[in-house]
Write an enzyme that holds these catalytic residues in place. Sequence first.
Site, PDB file in Angstrom:
ATOM      1  N   GLU A  91      32.359  29.807  37.682  1.00  0.00           N
ATOM      2  CA  GLU A  91      32.551  30.763  36.581  1.00  0.00           C
ATOM      3  C   GLU A  91      31.708  30.453  35.348  1.00  0.00           C
ATOM      4  OE1 GLU A  91      36.079  32.689  35.638  1.00  0.00           O
ATOM      5  OE2 GLU A  91      36.892  32.671  37.660  1.00  0.00           O
TER       6      GLU A  91
ATOM      7  N   HIS B  86      41.742  26.291  34.395  1.00  0.00           N
ATOM      8  CA  HIS B  86      41.889  25.402  35.554  1.00  0.00           C
ATOM      9  C   HIS B  86      41.784  23.960  35.083  1.00  0.00           C
ATOM     10  CE1 HIS B  86      41.119  28.154  39.150  1.00  0.00           C
ATOM     11  NE2 HIS B  86      41.055  28.958  38.115  1.00  0.00           N
TER      12      HIS B  86
END
Lengths: 420, 420
Positions: free
Chosen positions: B49, B272
């Site tokens: 990402e 995360h």
Amino acid sequence: METQQPVRLRVFSLNCWGIRYLSRHCEQRFEMIADMLERERHDIVLLQEVWSEQDFLSLKRKLSVTHPYSHHFKSGVIGSGLAFFSKYTLQNTLLHQYSLNGYPYKVRHGDWFGGKAVGLAVLDVTGLRVHVYITHLHAEYCRSHDEYLAHRTAQAWELQQFVHHTSRGAALVVLGGDLNMHPQDLGTRLVQALTGLRDCYTEAQVFDGCEDGITLIADNPFTKREDLIPFEKGIRIDYIMFKGSESLSVQCESLSTTKGSVPGHPFPYSDHEALTAELVLFHSEGSNMPVSEGLAILTEAQMVVREQRFQTESMLGKSAHLLAVGVALLLLTLALWAVPWICPGALVSLLSVLCLTAFLSGVLLYLLFLTQLKALRETDQQMSLSSNHMQERFTRCRAALSASDEAVISHSPSPFKWEE
Amino acid sequence: METQQPVRLRVFSLNCWGIRYLSRHCEQRFEMIADMLERERHDIVLLQEVWSEQDFLSLKRKLSVTHPYSHHFKSGVIGSGLAFFSKYTLQNTLLHQYSLNGYPYKVRHGDWFGGKAVGLAVLDVTGLRVHVYITHLHAEYCRSHDEYLAHRTAQAWELQQFVHHTSRGAALVVLGGDLNMHPQDLGTRLVQALTGLRDCYTEAQVFDGCEDGITLIADNPFTKREDLIPFEKGIRIDYIMFKGSESLSVQCESLSTTKGSVPGHPFPYSDHEALTAELVLFHSEGSNMPVSEGLAILTEAQMVVREQRFQTESMLGKSAHLLAVGVALLLLTLALWAVPWICPGALVSLLSVLCLTAFLSGVLLYLLFLTQLKALRETDQQMSLSSNHMQERFTRCRAALSASDEAVISHSPSPFKWEE
């Protein structure tokens, strides 16, 4: 290899021109092809442009005894058109769709819808691990102004990358298909120089076929002579290539092509000629494939890809403009809807259709060119990386050589190898 | 390996949640990540990402001394989001975009635009050939009704196929990234069973991190607790996996995760948690990874893919209906244009817009589902082929074993291996 006896492998490749309802005599030609394949019993059969699943299934039924292993690679909207048949056990397949493959709005050319790809079939040939690659690259519609040159070159790059990364551990590598490139074209040289694959036409001890090995011949009744100009007799764009490994040396004993007509039939198998190569495999203690020219070819390919990058950037800008026009028209139409007495209904209808068309085309083209730009930049960077790595290894090799013996360099081929 | 001393390799993986203007504190978080990476000096850094090229370039500048080798993999409309940094020489990269990755009309989910892929980076680590894979699979938006299960399972299949076919000759294989699958999910089991890759979390001699190794934790300020239901504390969906080779045995000495907050900062690096694994590499004389359970997992995965095939076939039928409605409306609109006095202009405008929308949506959806159907069928057939091949080898192994010693079979693990 369980015995020390040489193994013989007959490989067949044909672009079948199998566009149902569009290709002439499609059904009858597939029947002729199936009959011939059943009779000839080649070890490995690589077919391109088997677009219809039904045609593949008919072939599969017909060849179920002679070629019990088969695979039809599926990708894109229509399919990849790639079909594979083998006498030997098929262990595994893998498909890689090329990231660049023309444009969806070029509907008449249609390559985009085909999802052009390279398929890998891993075979067990009497204990030998054989990797067979089958591919079909983007067509060239106009050689003097080839708008797909960069896409085809990028496909050639991806093809060699795919072969390079997936062929480790293979005793024998075979690549067959319609590359849509002449032998001296950049992409052909790129694939050969970087993978070390050898062209059966130049390697065959015996050749029997059309002059210069051409596979798209002017005498073919399905070919328009004017499409081949300035190549009067035809062009060579279909290939079978091969390479051995450290444990296996390979010779191409013979290569043959069909020569247009088929005895007893009113027309040939396809608009392309078919290739049959006979390979002989021996145990060996290692073979060297110097590819010192690889770096120059890679640089040339990278320039083609870069130029296309700039063009695609400009196309991206143009689609943004189209999108902006769509938005402006949309606002205008909304205004006219709000005050309906200003303008007749028919004009508003026309404007609605126009703005919607401009807006949607703008969005879709923008997405398309953005995706292509990403793929072009990825290719460019992969090429840079490989080029740097090759340059470094080359420099190291030369340094090592000049330290030991300056004189040797000028008289011997470079020991530099891309495959390490 | 030039010396017999064990080599240590620190591998880092993090999904950075780097959607500019949408992810909270994106810029500051990338600065924090860059500072940490520069300080920690891991050998290999795998980021997911990193959507924006600018963010990648800032990282690259910042890490130019500690990690001179890097690559940002590009694909799809937005990119793959995959970024790679290394202390060791990067020799070559390869990108494979997954053939199935959600739907473009699910704009809010957005995965389709990301061009999810697996990237391979080939490294030279003190003379060892190390293959590093980085990937990010399609997200799971609703576990109880997961409409992307088949797409994610097909991606897991392609991931293992890609690793299987490109990792030959590697002394060490490392896979890192956000799999968007729990440890016991079908796709995770599929990848592990068929490639022989081992999960650092279960293999680490020392673990320091969140309970159960979870990487999406409920305590993270960027995470909505309700998205994690029914997993109160969080879920484990990020992984570092590894496997050695015949010449190299590998141990995972430690695995650690970040635990939400970062000392001295008001928020964590991402939504995360980050993983850091310490691998130790020794020379060895071969290691066995029995994967007898592979066949059962493969069968399960194939059922998921097949079910999606049927659903996609039905969606294809529906888009054909939409297309037909579009054509019917088009004819009606043309008729009304021809005889304008029947119907007010505004209604004709509305009809024009409607018919064009129905027609274009029909065409685009039809093309989309046709492409997906091809990809699903390709996956299904690749799975069948592998499954048959495994079955055959399994039967052969059992026959060989029962011939030699029946009693051994029932007490020892099966010697059957997928990797051959």
